[in-house]
Design a protein around this motif. Structure first.
Motif, PDB file in Angstrom:
ATOM      1  N   LYS A 256       0.860  -1.200   0.000  1.00 48.14           N
ATOM      2  CA  LYS A 256       0.000   0.000   0.000  1.00 48.14           C
ATOM      3  C   LYS A 256       0.888   1.237   0.000  1.00 48.14           C
ATOM      4  O   LYS A 256       0.622   2.222   0.688  1.00 48.14           O
ATOM      5  N   ARG A 257       1.963   1.127  -0.742  1.00 49.75           N
ATOM      6  CA  ARG A 257       3.046   2.099  -0.720  1.00 49.75           C
ATOM      7  C   ARG A 257       2.570   3.560  -0.787  1.00 49.75           C
ATOM      8  O   ARG A 257       2.912   4.374   0.067  1.00 49.75           O
ATOM      9  N   GLU A 258       1.729   3.841  -1.785  1.00 46.23           N
ATOM     10  CA  GLU A 258       1.345   5.234  -2.002  1.00 46.23           C
ATOM     11  C   GLU A 258       0.548   5.792  -0.824  1.00 46.23           C
ATOM     12  O   GLU A 258       0.841   6.871  -0.309  1.00 46.23           O
ATOM     13  N   ARG A 259      -0.444   5.035  -0.379  1.00 44.42           N
ATOM     14  CA  ARG A 259      -1.300   5.489   0.731  1.00 44.42           C
ATOM     15  C   ARG A 259      -0.496   5.648   2.007  1.00 44.42           C
ATOM     16  O   ARG A 259      -0.635   6.622   2.743  1.00 44.42           O
ATOM     17  N   VAL A 260       0.345   4.641   2.276  1.00 41.09           N
ATOM     18  CA  VAL A 260       1.115   4.662   3.520  1.00 41.09           C
ATOM     19  C   VAL A 260       2.121   5.816   3.486  1.00 41.09           C
ATOM     20  O   VAL A 260       2.267   6.555   4.463  1.00 41.09           O
ATOM     21  N   HIS A 261       2.762   6.010   2.348  1.00 43.02           N
ATOM     22  CA  HIS A 261       3.748   7.085   2.251  1.00 43.02           C
ATOM     23  C   HIS A 261       3.108   8.461   2.373  1.00 43.02           C
ATOM     24  O   HIS A 261       3.677   9.373   2.961  1.00 43.02           O
ATOM     25  N   ARG A 262       1.894   8.574   1.829  1.00 44.31           N
ATOM     26  CA  ARG A 262       1.186   9.852   1.957  1.00 44.31           C
ATOM     27  C   ARG A 262       0.935  10.154   3.447  1.00 44.31           C
ATOM     28  O   ARG A 262       1.127  11.276   3.922  1.00 44.31           O
ATOM     29  N   LEU A 263       0.534   9.135   4.177  1.00 45.61           N
ATOM     30  CA  LEU A 263       0.278   9.313   5.617  1.00 45.61           C
ATOM     31  C   LEU A 263       1.574   9.643   6.367  1.00 45.61           C
ATOM     32  O   LEU A 263       1.612  10.547   7.203  1.00 45.61           O
ATOM     33  N   ILE A 264       2.634   8.911   6.043  1.00 44.79           N
ATOM     34  CA  ILE A 264       3.928   9.165   6.684  1.00 44.79           C
ATOM     35  C   ILE A 264       4.345  10.624   6.447  1.00 44.79           C
ATOM     36  O   ILE A 264       4.747  11.332   7.377  1.00 44.79           O
ATOM     37  N   ASP A 265       4.225  11.070   5.207  1.00 47.96           N
ATOM     38  CA  ASP A 265       4.657  12.438   4.872  1.00 47.96           C
ATOM     39  C   ASP A 265       3.845  13.472   5.643  1.00 47.96           C
ATOM     40  O   ASP A 265       4.389  14.446   6.159  1.00 47.96           O
ATOM     41  N   LYS A 266       2.534  13.259   5.742  1.00 52.58           N
ATOM     42  CA  LYS A 266       1.671  14.197   6.485  1.00 52.58           C
ATOM     43  C   LYS A 266       2.055  14.220   7.958  1.00 52.58           C
ATOM     44  O   LYS A 266       2.204  15.281   8.568  1.00 52.58           O
ATOM     45  N   PHE A 267       2.188  13.033   8.534  1.00 55.71           N
ATOM     46  CA  PHE A 267       2.517  12.956   9.965  1.00 55.71           C
ATOM     47  C   PHE A 267       3.881  13.598  10.225  1.00 55.71           C
ATOM     48  O   PHE A 267       4.065  14.322  11.201  1.00 55.71           O
ATOM     49  N   ALA A 268       4.834  13.332   9.336  1.00 48.59           N
ATOM     50  CA  ALA A 268       6.180  13.900   9.518  1.00 48.59           C
ATOM     51  C   ALA A 268       6.128  15.421   9.429  1.00 48.59           C
ATOM     52  O   ALA A 268       6.792  16.125  10.205  1.00 48.59           O
ATOM     53  N   ALA A 269       5.297  15.943   8.514  1.00 50.25           N
ATOM     54  CA  ALA A 269       5.203  17.401   8.347  1.00 50.25           C
ATOM     55  C   ALA A 269       4.588  18.041   9.593  1.00 50.25           C
ATOM     56  O   ALA A 269       5.066  19.087  10.066  1.00 50.25           O
ATOM     57  N   VAL A 270       3.559  17.400  10.157  1.00 53.26           N
ATOM     58  CA  VAL A 270       2.936  17.953  11.376  1.00 53.26           C
ATOM     59  C   VAL A 270       3.954  17.926  12.526  1.00 53.26           C
ATOM     60  O   VAL A 270       4.121  18.915  13.254  1.00 53.26           O
ATOM     61  N   ALA A 271       4.641  16.802  12.667  1.00 54.39           N
ATOM     62  CA  ALA A 271       5.623  16.683  13.756  1.00 54.39           C
ATOM     63  C   ALA A 271       6.709  17.744  13.619  1.00 54.39           C
ATOM     64  O   ALA A 271       7.098  18.395  14.597  1.00 54.39           O
ATOM     65  N   GLU A 272       7.164  17.945  12.388  1.00 57.72           N
ATOM     66  CA  GLU A 272       8.231  18.921  12.137  1.00 57.72           C
ATOM     67  C   GLU A 272       7.778  20.348  12.449  1.00 57.72           C
ATOM     68  O   GLU A 272       8.492  21.110  13.097  1.00 57.72           O
ATOM     69  N   SER A 273       6.548  20.677  12.021  1.00 57.77           N
ATOM     70  CA  SER A 273       6.083  22.043  12.242  1.00 57.77           C
ATOM     71  C   SER A 273       5.865  22.296  13.729  1.00 57.77           C
ATOM     72  O   SER A 273       6.090  23.392  14.229  1.00 57.77           O
ATOM     73  N   ARG A 274       5.470  21.262  14.477  1.00 58.52           N
ATOM     74  CA  ARG A 274       5.299  21.448  15.922  1.00 58.52           C
ATOM     75  C   ARG A 274       6.647  21.612  16.605  1.00 58.52           C
ATOM     76  O   ARG A 274       6.784  22.370  17.566  1.00 58.52           O
ATOM     77  N   GLU A 275       7.618  20.849  16.128  1.00 61.09           N
ATOM     78  CA  GLU A 275       8.963  20.916  16.709  1.00 61.09           C
ATOM     79  C   GLU A 275       9.543  22.313  16.519  1.00 61.09           C
ATOM     80  O   GLU A 275      10.208  22.851  17.404  1.00 61.09           O
ATOM     81  N   ALA A 276       9.239  22.900  15.344  1.00 56.04           N
ATOM     82  CA  ALA A 276       9.789  24.220  15.011  1.00 56.04           C
ATOM     83  C   ALA A 276       9.070  25.340  15.776  1.00 56.04           C
ATOM     84  O   ALA A 276       9.622  26.420  15.953  1.00 56.04           O
ATOM     85  N   ALA A 277       7.827  25.065  16.206  1.00 60.79           N
ATOM     86  CA  ALA A 277       7.009  26.136  16.843  1.00 60.79           C
ATOM     87  C   ALA A 277       7.511  26.480  18.250  1.00 60.79           C
ATOM     88  O   ALA A 277       8.114  25.685  18.903  1.00 60.79           O
TER      89      ALA A 277
END
Ligand code: ATP
Ligand code: PRP
Length: 215
Positions: free
Chosen positions: A194-215
């Motif tokens: 389920k590469r595409e779906r799973v990677h899309r989720l990973i990318d979203k979660f990583a982006a949220v985590a990163e933006s919170r870390e930066a805040a």
């Protein structure tokens, strides 16, 4: 191929703190686990389901492929033997520390053997073995803070956040074992199939985590 995406979560703190990550990925639960007795929650996507299970069971569901992905505390992951899953994102939620704690004023140094009460048996064993300290581990399933107060153990290994629970029970932190936060975990087969779906989720979660870390 089954194109459903199944996400395993535990009720309470992890569920609450994962909601904003899911929302950013466009996924919102339709059922509320606090009011519903359902264990499979529907979401705004017909092909995305949430499983609401015990925190300690999340890695098992993901490892065996009953869920494609899940959110689990590092404390729980450290206790699992397999490691047969991917851990692509440190979400930075449910942060706390795994610590050794003992009654205020007690001196554990120089003791040949220590009685240690904990539900984190593997982490405790690893920690004391690395220090060359002999221990008898007493496996408990909760309320570890009680054990030293009634003579069941000399110290405990437990999670500490504010330190309020330790303080309320006359205990104090003695040693830091690990910083803990929750991770997005992924089944190995789902990562491929389920590469595409799973990677899309990973990318979203990583982006949220990163933006919170930066805040
Ligand atoms: P179970 O239902 O399997 O006994 P639990 O009751 O420990 O699990 P939670 O209390 O919701 O479940 O904890 C889930 C995760 O949240 C833990 O695995 C840990 O990573 C983290 N956690 C636990 N206690 C705290 C805390 N006081 N502050 C911050 N994070 C915590
Ligand atoms: C956790 C942990 C400690 C407490 C630490 O318990 O097991 O008892 O939090 O937090 P503090 O340092 O902020 O007091 P939790 O509240 O999750 O209850 P549970 O172990 O019964 O699930």
């Amino acid at each position: 191929m089954n194109d459903e995406l199944v996400i395993a979560l535990s009720k309470g703190r992890i569920y609450r703190e994962t909601l904003p990550f899911l929302k950013q990925a466009g996924i919102e639960p339709v059922d509320d686990p606090e009011t519903s007795r359902k264990l499979i929650l529907r979401t705004t996507h017909d092909d995305v389901k949430l499983l609401v299970i015990r925190a300690t069971d999340v890695p098992c569901y993901v490892e065996y492929g009953a869920a494609d992905v899940g959110v689990a505390g590092k404390d729980v992951l450290l206790e699992q033997s397999g490691g047969n899953l991917y851990e692509p994102v440190d979400m930075g939620i449910a942060r706390c520390r795994l610590m050794v704690a003992a009654p205020v004023g007690s001196d554990l140094s120089g003791r040949k053997r220590l009685k240690v009460a904990t539900k984190f048996v593997r982490s405790a064993q690893r920690h004391f073995a690395a220090r060359g300290q002999q221990v008898d581990i007493i496996k408990l399933y909760g309320s570890m803070e009680l054990a030293p107060l009634v003579g069941l153990a000399d110290c405990i290994v437990d999670l500490v956040d504010t330190g309020g629970t330790l303080k309320a029970n006359g205990l104090a932190p003695v040693e830091h074992i690990a910083d803990i936060s929750s991770r997005l975990i992924v089944n190995k087969a789902s990562m491929k199939l389920k590469r595409e779906r799973v990677h899309r989720l990973i990318d979203k979660f990583a982006a949220v985590a990163e933006s919170r870390e930066a805040a």
